[in-house]
Motif scaffolding. Structure first.
Motif, PDB file in Angstrom:
ATOM      1  N   UNK A  21      -2.618  17.467   1.962  1.00  0.00           N
ATOM      2  CA  UNK A  21      -3.408  18.038   0.868  1.00  0.00           C
ATOM      3  C   UNK A  21      -3.023  19.498   0.628  1.00  0.00           C
ATOM      4  N   UNK A  75      -3.819  13.578   0.212  1.00  0.00           N
ATOM      5  CA  UNK A  75      -4.185  13.302   1.611  1.00  0.00           C
ATOM      6  C   UNK A  75      -3.553  11.994   2.092  1.00  0.00           C
ATOM      7  N   UNK A  76      -3.610  10.971   1.229  1.00  0.00           N
ATOM      8  CA  UNK A  76      -3.038   9.689   1.630  1.00  0.00           C
ATOM      9  C   UNK A  76      -1.513   9.682   1.506  1.00  0.00           C
ATOM     10  N   UNK A 115     -13.969  15.851   3.795  1.00  0.00           N
ATOM     11  CA  UNK A 115     -14.465  14.624   3.161  1.00  0.00           C
ATOM     12  C   UNK A 115     -15.728  14.128   3.859  1.00  0.00           C
ATOM     13  N   UNK A 142     -17.531   9.334   9.770  1.00  0.00           N
ATOM     14  CA  UNK A 142     -18.819   9.606   9.125  1.00  0.00           C
ATOM     15  C   UNK A 142     -19.968   9.050   9.952  1.00  0.00           C
ATOM     16  N   UNK A 175      -4.499   4.352   0.486  1.00  0.00           N
ATOM     17  CA  UNK A 175      -5.048   4.498   1.838  1.00  0.00           C
ATOM     18  C   UNK A 175      -4.797   3.233   2.645  1.00  0.00           C
ATOM     19  N   UNK A 189       0.854  -1.207   0.000  1.00  0.00           N
ATOM     20  CA  UNK A 189       0.000   0.000   0.000  1.00  0.00           C
ATOM     21  C   UNK A 189       0.881   1.244   0.000  1.00  0.00           C
ATOM     22  N   UNK A 242      -8.890  18.281   5.756  1.00  0.00           N
ATOM     23  CA  UNK A 242      -9.320  17.483   4.613  1.00  0.00           C
ATOM     24  C   UNK A 242     -10.239  16.355   5.088  1.00  0.00           C
ATOM     25  N   UNK A 243      -9.900  15.803   6.252  1.00  0.00           N
ATOM     26  CA  UNK A 243     -10.706  14.724   6.837  1.00  0.00           C
ATOM     27  C   UNK A 243     -12.144  15.220   7.069  1.00  0.00           C
ATOM     28  N   UNK A 260       2.545   1.685  -3.375  1.00  0.00           N
ATOM     29  CA  UNK A 260       1.543   2.169  -4.333  1.00  0.00           C
ATOM     30  C   UNK A 260       1.318   3.668  -4.147  1.00  0.00           C
ATOM     31  N   UNK A 261       1.253   4.050  -2.877  1.00  0.00           N
ATOM     32  CA  UNK A 261       0.987   5.452  -2.547  1.00  0.00           C
ATOM     33  C   UNK A 261       2.144   6.348  -2.990  1.00  0.00           C
ATOM     34  N   UNK A 283      -7.023  16.032  -4.423  1.00  0.00           N
ATOM     35  CA  UNK A 283      -6.470  16.212  -3.074  1.00  0.00           C
ATOM     36  C   UNK A 283      -6.510  14.926  -2.257  1.00  0.00           C
ATOM     37  N   UNK A 334     -19.364  13.881   2.194  1.00  0.00           N
ATOM     38  CA  UNK A 334     -20.088  12.616   2.118  1.00  0.00           C
ATOM     39  C   UNK A 334     -21.494  12.758   2.698  1.00  0.00           C
ATOM     40  N   UNK A 347     -11.968   7.156   8.528  1.00  0.00           N
ATOM     41  CA  UNK A 347     -12.858   8.025   7.747  1.00  0.00           C
ATOM     42  C   UNK A 347     -14.313   7.560   7.823  1.00  0.00           C
ATOM     43  N   UNK A 397      -6.675   4.170   8.039  1.00  0.00           N
ATOM     44  CA  UNK A 397      -7.162   5.450   7.549  1.00  0.00           C
ATOM     45  C   UNK A 397      -8.610   5.337   7.056  1.00  0.00           C
ATOM     46  N   UNK A 398      -8.891   4.245   6.311  1.00  0.00           N
ATOM     47  CA  UNK A 398     -10.253   4.049   5.791  1.00  0.00           C
ATOM     48  C   UNK A 398     -11.239   3.847   6.942  1.00  0.00           C
ATOM     49  N   UNK A 411     -11.140  18.029  -5.110  1.00  0.00           N
ATOM     50  CA  UNK A 411     -11.090  17.201  -3.889  1.00  0.00           C
ATOM     51  C   UNK A 411     -10.628  15.774  -4.228  1.00  0.00           C
ATOM     52  N   UNK A 427     -18.855  11.901  -4.568  1.00  0.00           N
ATOM     53  CA  UNK A 427     -19.346  13.042  -3.785  1.00  0.00           C
ATOM     54  C   UNK A 427     -18.248  14.077  -3.527  1.00  0.00           C
ATOM     55  N   UNK A 428     -17.077  13.848  -4.130  1.00  0.00           N
ATOM     56  CA  UNK A 428     -16.008  14.840  -4.004  1.00  0.00           C
ATOM     57  C   UNK A 428     -15.855  15.564  -5.338  1.00  0.00           C
TER      58      UNK A 428
END
Lengths: 242, 379
Positions: free
Chosen positions: A112, A107-108, B10, B306, B294, A76, B6-7, A79-80, A103, B14, B302, B298-299, A100, A95-96
């Motif tokens: 950001x 963020x990951x 998001x 929510x 991620x 991971x 940012x958190x 990859x990041x 960003x 959502x 988030x 982290x997931x 965003x 929804x972003x």
């Protein structure tokens, strides 16, 4: 040392050899296309290079590190930090907004930065669409957001899986032009595609068949969109097979 | 921009941009929180509500003199120990032997308003006495002397140790009602303390019946306090009443508690199911987040953020609607309004957040196990 080197890679599912002793090298700054019909092992190879899967056998050296031996957590992180992914289905968070979504990758990765994300959107010609939701963007625009997201963290490799598969001709051209720009800036590009027109603009095209590296076509006169002989012959061959 | 900014961006995106989806989850959380908050309100208000109901069965505390009678002033002092909202009523009684048509009868001088409050089960044919100069006659007395409401009645009294030939004291009173209680009260006549004093002269009270909306433990505390504050008075619990009240109350509270626990469990299942659906439909998004780097932690953070935010909003709604729900229950079951429990607002919000968080944790954890490569390929 090559940026990416696959050494005798196998991916075996029961009786099926999705990849069967594949070896290849990709140099830093190179633009390579991977072609092949459905079931040839393109996606499996893409997943392995993209650190989303591990080979059953063999070594995958990315920047000298064998990612085949890394844990899921480390994959991971690799990859990041090292890979920018571009998908056929774009895969934007619905929804972003466009900015965003870009960003989100920052963020990951680190922190950001909206200004930098806007600049990335500007590079792909979408500065004025930054605050639109994916549903308000066309397919081509969504793919360009996906490109901006992939390049925002300056990855070692941009890995694109059928990047033009869902685009019309005009948008296909825009995306391919973007790849040219990225390549000119020194980005390493690996593009998995079944579209010869997209594949042929790369420096090198690797053709997979039945999980094996069937053919390697080198574009000796790579300067841009050149229809070179080998690709023409490949097309004929594909037609013949069909 | 900070990561935390940012958190939050998001999470708000959502919640706000997926309104229709989130409303379903919010509705399920808010309904759960409403029922929980309502039931807990009822649970805590049951003793007060039932206490008021129980007071229809008469006084639960009796004041007597430590050494014979006691004064009205002492009684007033003793009554000050009770919390104002708990004191339903107090009826001081002074009993004297008087005569009606030369026949001896017990007359009870009392405060009529106090007697009405401590003995709401008394049935009066006619009216209660409202001023001095009036009298209520027990049913047996009325039958013996053939008395009716509206007639005048003369009471006579011969003072003790009075010289012979001293004329009896008399007083003429208007009969306002005939008292029908089914008990010994039917053998007495009831008049105001002032009229009794006019007839018999000043004297001490014999007993004071007090009706307090409190449970036996608190009543014991009050009784002890009276003993300390007013040594001339001794307070006794009417054990028959207080013990049965305590039994009924504890059973009723246990029932409400049981229902609350069941509802809590059902709410958790309902919220968990809803959150599972919400998380499952976002598997692709989770896959994407994993693909672009991620971590699972982290997931989880988030999605948990929510759901906890949803829990918080649901909790606020639940606290408000729960009061309305409890109010309706109280009005329809107990016939009186309920008190707003301010403490229940943060508690409901907190419980709602925790329940939603816990219910979401499992589906979120299982969702992070998705293989990004498969999900992104649409498998």
């Amino acid at each position: 040392m090559s940026l990416l080197e696959l050494k005798h890679i196998y991916k075996i599912y029961g009786e099926l050899h999705a990849l069967d002793d594949v070896s290849l090298k990709v140099e830093k700054g190179e633009w390579v296309s991977i072609m092949g019909p459905s079931g040839s092992g393109k996606s499996t190879m893409m997943n392995i290079i993209g650190c989303m899967d591990k080979p059953s056998k063999g070594e995958v050296l990315l920047d000298g590190v064998d990612i085949a031996k890394e844990s899921a957590k480390n994959l991971t992180a690799i990859r990041r930090d090292k890979i920018g992914l571009i998908f056929q289905q774009f895969h934007l968070v619905n929804y972003l907004t466009a900015v965003e979504n870009v960003m989100l990758a920052q963020y990951y990765h680190s922190l950001p930065d909206e200004k930098e994300a806007l600049e990335a959107l500007d590079r792909v010609g979408l500065a004025d669409r930054a605050n639109h939701l994916p549903s308000q963007l066309s397919g081509g625009e969504q793919q360009r957001v996906c490109v901006a997201r992939a390049l925002i963290n300056y990855p070692e490799i941009i890995l694109a899986d059928e990047p033009t598969g869902n685009l019309d001709e005009a948008n296909e051209e825009i995306v391919v032009d973007l790849f040219h720009k990225l390549h000119d800036e020194g980005t390493t590009l690996i593009v998995v595609t079944h579209d010869p027109e997209v594949a042929e603009v790369a420096q090198r095209t690797l053709v997979l068949r039945n999980g094996r590296l069937h053919k390697e076509i080198v574009n000796q006169n790579f300067t841009g969109k050149i229809h070179f002989e080998d690709m023409e012959s490949f097309r004929k061959e594909e037609k013949g097979n069909a | 921009m900070k990561k935390s900014q940012m958190y939050m961006r998001m999470i708000f995106a959502s919640l706000m941009r997926r309104r229709s989806r989130m409303l379903v989850a919010l509705l399920s959380i808010a309904i759960g929180a409403t029922i929980l908050s309502g039931l807990v309100t009822v649970y805590y208000d049951v003793p007060r509500q039932m206490g008021a109901q129980f007071r229809n069965y008469g006084a639960n505390l009796i004041l007597t003199g430590t050494d014979g009678g006691f004064s009205l002033e002492d009684t007033e002092k003793a009554l000050k120990v009770f919390a104002k909202d708990e004191l339903v009523g107090a009826a001081p009684f002074r009993y004297e032997n008087i005569r009606i048509h030369e026949h001896p009868v017990v007359a009870a001088g009392t405060d009529m308003e106090g007697a009405k409050a401590t003995s709401p089960f008394w049935r009066v044919e006619g009216d209660w006495c409202s001023t001095d100069g009036q009298i209520m006659v027990g049913k047996n007395v009325a039958e013996s002397f053939r008395l009716k409401a509206g007639e005048m009645l003369t009471l006579s009294f011969t003072p003790e140790n009075a010289p012979k030939d001293t004329p009896d004291e008399t007083i003429d009173l208007e009969i306002t009602g005939i008292l029908d209680t089914g008990g010994s009260e039917e053998d007495y006549v009831y008049l105001s303390l002032h009229d009794l004093e006019t007839l018999t002269g000043a004297g001490d009270l014999d007993v004071c019946e007090v009706s307090v909306s409190a449970q036996s433990d608190q009543l014991k505390v009050y009784a002890d306090q009276i003993g300390v504050t007013v040594p001339a008075i001794s307070a006794h619990l009417v054990k028959r009443v207080t013990a049965s009240e305590t039994t009924v109350l504890s059973k009723l509270q246990a029932l409400v508690l049981l229902v609350t626990v069941v509802v809590l469990a059902l709410t958790m299942i309902c919220v968990a199911t809803t959150m599972t659906a919400v998380v499952t439909e976002r598997r692709k998004e989770i896959g994407l987040r994993k693909a672009i780097g991620a971590s699972d932690k982290s997931i989880i953070g988030e999605f948990l953020g929510e759901s906890m935010m949803l829990g918080g909003i649901g909790g606020i709604l639940g606290a408000a609607l729960g009061f309305v729900f409890a109010q309706q229950v109280s009005v329809h079951v107990f016939g009186s309004s309920i008190r707003f429990q301010w403490l229940l607002v943060p508690v409901t919000i907190l419980v709602s957040i925790v329940v939603t968080g816990l219910s979401s944790l499992l589906p979120i954890r299982s969702a992070t196990e998705v293989d990004p490569a498969l999900v992104l390929k649409g498998e």
